[in-house]
Design an enzyme around this catalytic site. Structure first.
Site, PDB file in Angstrom:
ATOM      1  N   ALA A 118       0.765  -1.248   0.000  1.00  0.00           N
ATOM      2  CA  ALA A 118       0.000   0.000   0.000  1.00  0.00           C
ATOM      3  C   ALA A 118       0.801   1.307   0.000  1.00  0.00           C
ATOM      4  O   ALA A 118       0.325   2.312  -0.493  1.00  0.00           O
ATOM      5  CB  ALA A 118      -0.949   0.005   1.200  1.00  0.00           C
ATOM      6  N   ALA A 119       1.977   1.296   0.622  1.00  0.00           N
ATOM      7  CA  ALA A 119       2.690   2.576   0.799  1.00  0.00           C
ATOM      8  C   ALA A 119       3.120   3.158  -0.542  1.00  0.00           C
ATOM      9  O   ALA A 119       3.484   2.395  -1.443  1.00  0.00           O
ATOM     10  CB  ALA A 119       3.907   2.364   1.702  1.00  0.00           C
ATOM     11  N   ASP A 141       2.069  -2.832   4.144  1.00  0.00           N
ATOM     12  CA  ASP A 141       3.341  -2.667   3.458  1.00  0.00           C
ATOM     13  C   ASP A 141       4.415  -3.329   4.292  1.00  0.00           C
ATOM     14  O   ASP A 141       4.363  -3.271   5.524  1.00  0.00           O
ATOM     15  CB  ASP A 141       3.676  -1.205   3.201  1.00  0.00           C
ATOM     16  CG  ASP A 141       4.668  -1.052   2.052  1.00  0.00           C
ATOM     17  OD1 ASP A 141       4.210  -0.880   0.898  1.00  0.00           O
ATOM     18  OD2 ASP A 141       5.873  -1.152   2.297  1.00  0.00           O
ATOM     19  N   ASP A 184      -0.530  -3.884  -6.015  1.00  0.00           N
ATOM     20  CA  ASP A 184       0.244  -2.922  -6.804  1.00  0.00           C
ATOM     21  C   ASP A 184       1.708  -3.242  -6.520  1.00  0.00           C
ATOM     22  O   ASP A 184       2.305  -2.705  -5.600  1.00  0.00           O
ATOM     23  CB  ASP A 184      -0.119  -1.496  -6.390  1.00  0.00           C
ATOM     24  CG  ASP A 184       0.588  -0.449  -7.239  1.00  0.00           C
ATOM     25  OD1 ASP A 184       1.096   0.540  -6.660  1.00  0.00           O
ATOM     26  OD2 ASP A 184       0.639  -0.609  -8.466  1.00  0.00           O
ATOM     27  N   CYS A 237       4.035  -0.358 -12.600  1.00  0.00           N
ATOM     28  CA  CYS A 237       4.342   0.801 -13.442  1.00  0.00           C
ATOM     29  C   CYS A 237       5.585   0.480 -14.264  1.00  0.00           C
ATOM     30  O   CYS A 237       6.539   1.249 -14.312  1.00  0.00           O
ATOM     31  CB  CYS A 237       4.528   2.070 -12.604  1.00  0.00           C
ATOM     32  SG  CYS A 237       5.773   1.937 -11.333  1.00  0.00           S
TER      33      CYS A 237
END
Lengths: 309, 157
Positions: A118-119, A141, A184, A237
């Protein structure tokens, strides 16, 4: 500063991807210069329309992005971090593609949601807004240091429905299952690379870290923590198929998972069905690849995954 | 989880000092760790989180300072707009000096204790009114932490 001393040509860095990045010369042009800057107007502490009017009046943002409610392109030179609205917790810097990941998860008020990596909390806080500060988000995290930033953003933006934890994502305890899980994943970050006007990357990229093993463990863990008929989003990303399609394919080979369609407000290409001799399931095309020259945002990869039940 | 008498004390303080009605907090729970009270929205799923070693639960809302309740700035930014008592509206030179960390004359009618500080229609955070020295008016000093930089507000207001 002569960036040519330490930058390598972007064309050389991304040459391995020439075969699948659409309009490769345009892509190289599209990553020149400073990256795009976007902000998300928060909805938990003030009327976003009132905040928007104030930002428009000072010429700080452009019109709202179509399809991405409360996201605006930053105009002018100043940093949003210096705006009073930032200090008061009324806006947050967040890339459009990051916002897409939260939207793709399809959270609803009252859901139980796990954000496994999450961080520093851009997506966590966006999810809280989409849930109307209801239900429960467990934001995890592995790094205590990065959790400081996560907790700061939670406080700053007025998030009241989130518990933070500090476990290695791949070892996250199985106590309950979740309606929605966001993975993520840590990645090589190629989607963030920018070059100068000569075409040299602005920083020497690290040797491509071998994160594939970790990413595969994370996606399996995230899936195992889903309720039947729950939805997971796996995102990075980066452009590297080894960190994207190969990881998703690993999940499909090892779990009863299905790739769900994505309906995105940004232009995207489908997932690759083959790369360097590896062949991926046909449904991988339902994944989405976002490129800077197509969207004016950081490069990104998303897969929306369902658990049959 | 904070229940019973202790919860009633917190809600009583908020109502008495700031005019914040108890029903505002009906859908919220308090948890205590050390001298900090954390506030989180109540949810049917919250018990699911009890099985983890949590680093934080919601956000820090109140602290115990020398045995007395002190609201956090971030907590007041959320609930402070509903305060009907112990509020200080600042502007101009007083606002500049407050943001710079100087003690200023407290607006009339405020009693010693914590106050909601506002400017330009926004809640900035927590201030504290202290009795003035002999012959001096009560003073208002900022309790807004450095992590909430307010200097940029001066460009706006």
């Amino acid at each position: 500063m002569n960036t040519a001393q330490w930058g390598i040509p972007a064309a050389r860095c991304f040459e391995p991807y020439r075969s699948f990045i659409p309009s490769f010369p345009e892509f190289l042009e599209g990553i020149k210069g400073p990256g795009p800057r976007d902000v998300r107007i928060g909805t938990l502490k003030a009327d976003p329309d009132a905040v928007r009017r104030g930002l428009f009046a000072r010429g700080l943002v452009a019109e709202e992005h179509r399809g991405l409610k409360n996201f605006h392109r930053v105009e002018g030179e100043g940093s949003p971090g210096h705006w009073p609205e930032y200090s008061l917790g009324l806006v947050h810097s967040q890339a459009l593609s990051s916002g897409i990941a939260s939207l793709a998860l399809g959270v609803r008020p009252g859901h139980r949601v796990l954000d496994l990596c999450a961080a520093p909390g851009s997506k966590t806080t966006h999810l809280a807004e989409l849930m109307g500060n209801t239900g429960l988000i467990v934001a995890n995290d592995k790094s205590l240091r990065r959790l400081v930033a996560l907790r700061h953003n939670i406080k700053r933006l007025g998030v009241l429905n989130t518990v933070t934890t500090c476990y290695r994502g791949e070892n996250f305890p199985r106590r309950v299952l979740y309606h929605r899980v966001l993975v993520d994943a840590p990645c090589s970050g190629e989607g963030l690379y920018r070059s100068d006007e000569t075409g040299n990357l602005k920083s020497r990229p690290p040797a491509r870290p071998k994160l594939y093993g970790l990413q595969k463990r994370l996606i399996l863990k995230g899936f195992d923590l889903l309720l039947p008929r729950g939805v997971m989003v796996y995102s990075t990303c980066t452009y590297n198929p080894k960190e994207n399609e190969e990881v998703v394919a690993h999940l499909l080979e090892n779990r009863d998972a299905e790739l769900l369609p994505l309906d995105l407000p940004l232009a995207s290409s489908g997932g690759l069905t083959e790369h360097e001799g590896a062949v991926f399931p046909h449904d991988i095309q339902r994944c989405a690849r976002l490129y800077p020259h197509r969207n004016g945002t950081v490069g990104f990869f998303l897969a929306r995954i369902g658990k049959r039940g | 989880m904070v229940k019973g008498v202790e919860r009633a004390e917190i809600l009583g303080y908020l109502e008495e000092r700031f005019g914040l009605q108890r029903k505002l907090f009906a859908g919220h729970l308090f948890f205590k760790k050390g001298r900090t009270y954390w506030l989180i929205r109540s949810s049917a799923h919250l018990s699911a989180a009890f099985g983890y070693q949590a680093q934080s639960v919601g956000m820090p809302f109140m602290k115990l300072v020398r045995g007395r309740f002190k609201p956090t700035t971030r907590g007041l930014q959320i609930f402070g707009p509903g305060a009907t008592k112990s509020t200080a509206e600042l502007s101009g030179d007083a606002l500049k000096r407050f943001i710079a960390g100087e003690a200023i004359s407290a607006p009339e009618g405020l009693t010693p204790g914590y106050v909601v500080v506002r400017a330009g229609g926004m809640v900035l955070g927590c201030g504290m009114v202290i009795k003035g020295k002999k012959g001096q008016e009560p003073q208002l000093i900022s309790q807004v932490p450095k992590a909430v930089p307010l200097k940029s507000l001066l460009d706006l207001l």
